[in-house]
Motif scaffolding. Structure first.
Motif, PDB file in Angstrom:
ATOM      1  N   ASP A   1      22.146  15.262  19.083  1.00 44.20           N
ATOM      2  CA  ASP A   1      22.890  14.037  19.114  1.00 44.20           C
ATOM      3  C   ASP A   1      23.135  13.570  20.649  1.00 44.20           C
ATOM      4  N   TRP A   2      23.782  14.369  21.555  1.00 46.40           N
ATOM      5  CA  TRP A   2      24.253  14.127  22.808  1.00 46.40           C
ATOM      6  C   TRP A   2      23.012  13.897  23.741  1.00 46.40           C
ATOM      7  N   ALA A   3      21.955  15.108  23.592  1.00 41.58           N
ATOM      8  CA  ALA A   3      20.905  15.048  24.509  1.00 41.58           C
ATOM      9  C   ALA A   3      20.006  13.657  24.237  1.00 41.58           C
ATOM     10  N   SER A   4      19.858  13.295  23.248  1.00 41.20           N
ATOM     11  CA  SER A   4      19.187  12.036  23.056  1.00 41.20           C
ATOM     12  C   SER A   4      19.706  10.728  23.185  1.00 41.20           C
ATOM     13  N   ASN A   5      21.120  10.785  23.570  1.00 40.52           N
ATOM     14  CA  ASN A   5      21.688   9.518  23.893  1.00 40.52           C
ATOM     15  C   ASN A   5      21.414   9.177  25.461  1.00 40.52           C
ATOM     16  N   THR A   6      20.759   8.121  25.612  1.00 43.55           N
ATOM     17  CA  THR A   6      20.231   7.701  26.998  1.00 43.55           C
ATOM     18  C   THR A   6      21.529   7.177  27.618  1.00 43.55           C
TER      19      THR A   6
ATOM     20  N   VAL B   1      11.620   9.943  26.160  1.00 38.54           N
ATOM     21  CA  VAL B   1      11.800   8.720  26.952  1.00 38.54           C
ATOM     22  C   VAL B   1      12.562   8.641  28.044  1.00 38.54           C
ATOM     23  N   LYS B   2      13.965   9.537  27.604  1.00 39.27           N
ATOM     24  CA  LYS B   2      14.894   9.361  28.609  1.00 39.27           C
ATOM     25  C   LYS B   2      14.624  10.204  29.726  1.00 39.27           C
ATOM     26  N   TYR B   3      13.617  11.137  29.733  1.00 32.86           N
ATOM     27  CA  TYR B   3      13.161  11.597  31.052  1.00 32.86           C
ATOM     28  C   TYR B   3      11.618  11.465  31.563  1.00 32.86           C
ATOM     29  N   ARG B   4      11.289  10.384  30.923  1.00 32.17           N
ATOM     30  CA  ARG B   4      10.050  10.331  31.352  1.00 32.17           C
ATOM     31  C   ARG B   4       9.779   9.807  32.869  1.00 32.17           C
ATOM     32  N   PRO B   5       8.831   9.865  33.389  1.00 30.91           N
ATOM     33  CA  PRO B   5       8.406   9.450  34.649  1.00 30.91           C
ATOM     34  C   PRO B   5       9.067   8.052  35.248  1.00 30.91           C
TER      35      PRO B   5
ATOM     36  N   ALA C   1      15.565  14.122  13.628  1.00 30.48           N
ATOM     37  CA  ALA C   1      15.343  14.901  14.699  1.00 30.48           C
ATOM     38  C   ALA C   1      14.337  14.765  15.341  1.00 30.48           C
ATOM     39  N   LEU C   2      13.092  14.647  14.782  1.00 25.57           N
ATOM     40  CA  LEU C   2      11.852  14.342  15.602  1.00 25.57           C
ATOM     41  C   LEU C   2      11.983  12.986  16.259  1.00 25.57           C
ATOM     42  N   HIS C   3      12.626  12.146  15.597  1.00 26.90           N
ATOM     43  CA  HIS C   3      12.910  10.815  16.299  1.00 26.90           C
ATOM     44  C   HIS C   3      13.691  11.142  17.563  1.00 26.90           C
ATOM     45  N   GLN C   4      14.836  11.745  17.180  1.00 23.67           N
ATOM     46  CA  GLN C   4      15.770  11.841  18.548  1.00 23.67           C
ATOM     47  C   GLN C   4      14.919  12.613  19.663  1.00 23.67           C
ATOM     48  N   MET C   5      14.081  13.518  19.153  1.00 22.73           N
ATOM     49  CA  MET C   5      13.323  14.350  20.101  1.00 22.73           C
ATOM     50  C   MET C   5      12.313  13.345  21.324  1.00 22.73           C
ATOM     51  N   GLU C   6      11.801  12.480  20.347  1.00 19.89           N
ATOM     52  CA  GLU C   6      11.100  11.445  21.049  1.00 19.89           C
ATOM     53  C   GLU C   6      11.844  10.615  22.267  1.00 19.89           C
TER      54      GLU C   6
ATOM     55  N   LYS D   1      36.235   6.818   5.976  1.00 22.79           N
ATOM     56  CA  LYS D   1      35.663   7.560   6.949  1.00 22.79           C
ATOM     57  C   LYS D   1      34.064   7.376   7.033  1.00 22.79           C
ATOM     58  N   ARG D   2      33.404   7.069   8.258  1.00 22.75           N
ATOM     59  CA  ARG D   2      32.137   6.742   8.384  1.00 22.75           C
ATOM     60  C   ARG D   2      31.221   7.983   8.682  1.00 22.75           C
ATOM     61  N   ILE D   3      29.906   7.611   7.780  1.00 25.63           N
ATOM     62  CA  ILE D   3      28.888   8.723   8.233  1.00 25.63           C
ATOM     63  C   ILE D   3      27.886   8.066   8.563  1.00 25.63           C
ATOM     64  N   TYR D   4      27.443   8.417  10.104  1.00 27.75           N
ATOM     65  CA  TYR D   4      26.390   7.703  10.646  1.00 27.75           C
ATOM     66  C   TYR D   4      24.975   8.499  10.296  1.00 27.75           C
ATOM     67  N   TRP D   5      24.010   7.809   9.938  1.00 29.51           N
ATOM     68  CA  TRP D   5      22.640   8.319   9.623  1.00 29.51           C
ATOM     69  C   TRP D   5      21.749   8.655  10.874  1.00 29.51           C
ATOM     70  N   TYR D   6      22.094   8.199  12.058  1.00 28.83           N
ATOM     71  CA  TYR D   6      21.611   8.478  13.225  1.00 28.83           C
ATOM     72  C   TYR D   6      22.435   9.623  14.080  1.00 28.83           C
ATOM     73  N   SER D   7      23.128  10.423  13.134  1.00 26.02           N
ATOM     74  CA  SER D   7      23.801  11.426  13.869  1.00 26.02           C
ATOM     75  C   SER D   7      23.417  12.690  13.072  1.00 26.02           C
ATOM     76  N   ALA D   8      22.391  13.616  13.931  1.00 29.10           N
ATOM     77  CA  ALA D   8      22.202  14.885  13.238  1.00 29.10           C
ATOM     78  C   ALA D   8      23.413  15.784  12.807  1.00 29.10           C
ATOM     79  N   LYS D   9      24.536  15.747  13.353  1.00 27.79           N
ATOM     80  CA  LYS D   9      25.480  16.462  13.001  1.00 27.79           C
ATOM     81  C   LYS D   9      26.016  16.011  11.731  1.00 27.79           C
ATOM     82  N   HIS D  10      26.066  14.764  11.055  1.00 30.27           N
ATOM     83  CA  HIS D  10      26.542  14.123  10.009  1.00 30.27           C
ATOM     84  C   HIS D  10      25.420  14.677   8.979  1.00 30.27           C
ATOM     85  N   HIS D  11      24.171  14.735   9.196  1.00 26.31           N
ATOM     86  CA  HIS D  11      23.138  15.233   8.299  1.00 26.31           C
ATOM     87  C   HIS D  11      23.675  16.512   7.923  1.00 26.31           C
TER      88      HIS D  11
END
Length: 351
Positions: free
Chosen positions: A148-153, A319-323, A310-315, A240-250
Motif C-alpha cells: 500500500d505505502w510503496a505503491s502510493n505515488t 511507474v513511480k520509479y520509471r526513468p 497486488a500485481l496492479h500495485q506492483m505496476e 467503518k470503511r473497507i477500501y478495496w484498493y488497500s492490500a491491508k484491508h484485503h
C-alpha cells in the motif's frame, strides 16, 4: 648584509586579524575576492557540473530504492497469497472429501479413498491454520507497508501522519459482524472509465447505517470510491470503511472470512481428524452443501482479488520509479509538483 627575508611581502597568514570573529570575517571576504577573480564561464561550468553530479547521485538512490521496493512487494505478495491459497485449497478439499464420504455412506471406513485423503490433509490443514493465525497481524502490516505505502505515488513519509489512522482491524470486523456472504461486501475495484459528471449525494459515515439502501461498488464507481461500509448494528455506531484498493484491508477480510468458514466446518474437521463426531452437525453441513461450497468459492475469489490488486500495485511501483524525461533535468522546471520528478522525498521530517 641585510636579510632578504625582511623584504618578503607579508603572506595571508601574516595580515589576517588575530581575534577569531575578525579572522572568520576576513576569510569570508578573502574568499569573495577569489570568486571575483574567476571568469563567469568558470563559475557557470562549476555550477552545471555540480548540478548534474547531484542529479546522477539522486537517480542512483532512486534506482536502488526501486529495486528494494519491488523486491519487498514481490516477497510480501508471494508470502500472503501462498498462505491463503494453501489454506483455501485444503479447506475446500477437506469439505468435499467429507461430503462424498457421508453421502456414499463410507465415512466410517478408514480404507475409503476420500476418508484416507481427508485424514492425510487434516493435520497439515490444522497446522497451517494455526501458523496463519499466529502471523496474520505481521502479514497485515507487511501488506500495508510494502504494497500500500510503496505503491502510493503521492504519499510523502515526511508529512504528518497519525499512528493508527486506519481504524479497520480484525476486532472491528468481528465487532461489526462483517458478512462475507453479502454480495456488496465482495471485493470490487470500480471502473476507470466511469463518468465523473453524474451527481451523487454522498452519505456521511455516521448517517449511513440509518438508511435503508446500502451501496456497493459497480461499473459506475470510480476507483477512488471503491469501498464499502459496514455497520455494527441498528444505528448504534458509525460505519467503518473497507477500501478495496488497500492490500491491508484485503488481508483482514480474507482472514476473517476464512475463520468463519473454518468454524462452520467444525464437524467435518472432527471427522477428518478422527475425533469425537457430531452427527447432527455433520448432517446439517451436508444438507447445506451448495451454500457452503458457494462460501468456499467466494473465499477463493477473495484470494484472487488480492492477487489482482497486488500485481496492479506492483505496476504502480514501476511507474513511480520509471526513468524521468528531459524536463526533470531542467533546473526549476523539475521542481513543479505535477511533473513528479521526485519519487524519493527529501523534505525534513515533521511530527
Amino acid at each position: 648584509m641585510p636579510n632578504d627575508d625582511t623584504h618578503k611581502p607579508p603572506g595571508a597568514d601574516d595580515i589576517a586579524p588575530k581575534s577569531a570573529p575578525l579572522r572568520w570575517l576576513w576569510k569570508f571576504n578573502h574568499g569573495l575576492d577569489i570568486v571575483k577573480g574567476l571568469s563567469m564561464v568558470t563559475v557557470a561550468s562549476s555550477l552545471v557540473v555540480g548540478y548534474f553530479q547531484y542529479l546522477n547521485a539522486y537517480q542512483e538512490k532512486v534506482g536502488s530504492q526501486a529495486k528494494e521496493d519491488m523486491a519487498a512487494a514481490t516477497a510480501t505478495y508471494t508470502e500472503i497469497s501462498g498462505a491463503f491459497a494453501e489454506m483455501q485449497a485444503l479447506q475446500q478439499t477437506l469439505y468435499s472429501d467429507f461430503t462424498r464420504a457421508v453421502r456414499g455412506k463410507f465415512d466410517a471406513s478408514d480404507k475409503a479413498l476420500d476418508t484416507k485423503n481427508a485424514q492425510a490433509i487434516s493435520e497439515r490443514y490444522e497446522k497451517a491454520r494455526i501458523a496463519l493465525r499466529e502471523n496474520i497481524d505481521v502479514l497485515t502490516r507487511k501488506a500495508e507497508v510494502y504494497i500500500d505505502w510503496a505503491s502510493n505515488t503521492y504519499r510523502d513519509p515526511a508529512e504528518k501522519h497519525n499512528v493508527g489512522d486506519d481504524p479497520l482491524s480484525r476486532q472491528v470486523l468481528r465487532d461489526y459482524a462483517f458478512d462475507c456472504s453479502d454480495k456488496y461486501n465482495f471485493p470490487a475495484f470500480g471502473n476507470v472509465h466511469a463518468e465523473d459528471d453524474t451527481p451523487t449525494k454522498e452519505v456521511a459515515d455516521d448517517e449511513y447505517c440509518a438508511i435503508a439502501e446500502k451501496r456497493g461498488v459497480d461499473d459506475r464507481t470510480k476507483p477512488k470510491d471503491a469501498f464499502v461500509r459496514i455497520c455494527a448494528g441498528p444505528q448504534d455506531r458509525a460505519a467503518k470503511r473497507i477500501y478495496w484498493y488497500s492490500a491491508k484491508h484485503h488481508v483482514l477480510t480474507m482472514h476473517y472470512c476464512f475463520e468463519a468458514a473454518h468454524d462452520r466446518l467444525a464437524a467435518a474437521r472432527q471427522w477428518a481428524s478422527r475425533s469425537d463426531r457430531d452427527i447432527a452437525k455433520e448432517k446439517e453441513i451436508v444438507e447445506r452443501e451448495k451454500e457452503i461450497n458457494a462460501q468456499l468459492d467466494d473465499l477463493a475469489g477473495r484470494v484472487g482479488a488480492f492477487s489482482s490488486l497486488a500485481l496492479h500495485q506492483m505496476e504502480r511501483i514501476r511507474v513511480k520509479y520509471r526513468p524521468v524525461g528531459f524536463l526533470c533535468s531542467v533546473p526549476l522546471v523539475r521542481n513543479i509538483p505535477n511533473i513528479n520528478c521526485f519519487p524519493i522525498r527529501t523534505a525534513s521530517l515533521t511530527h
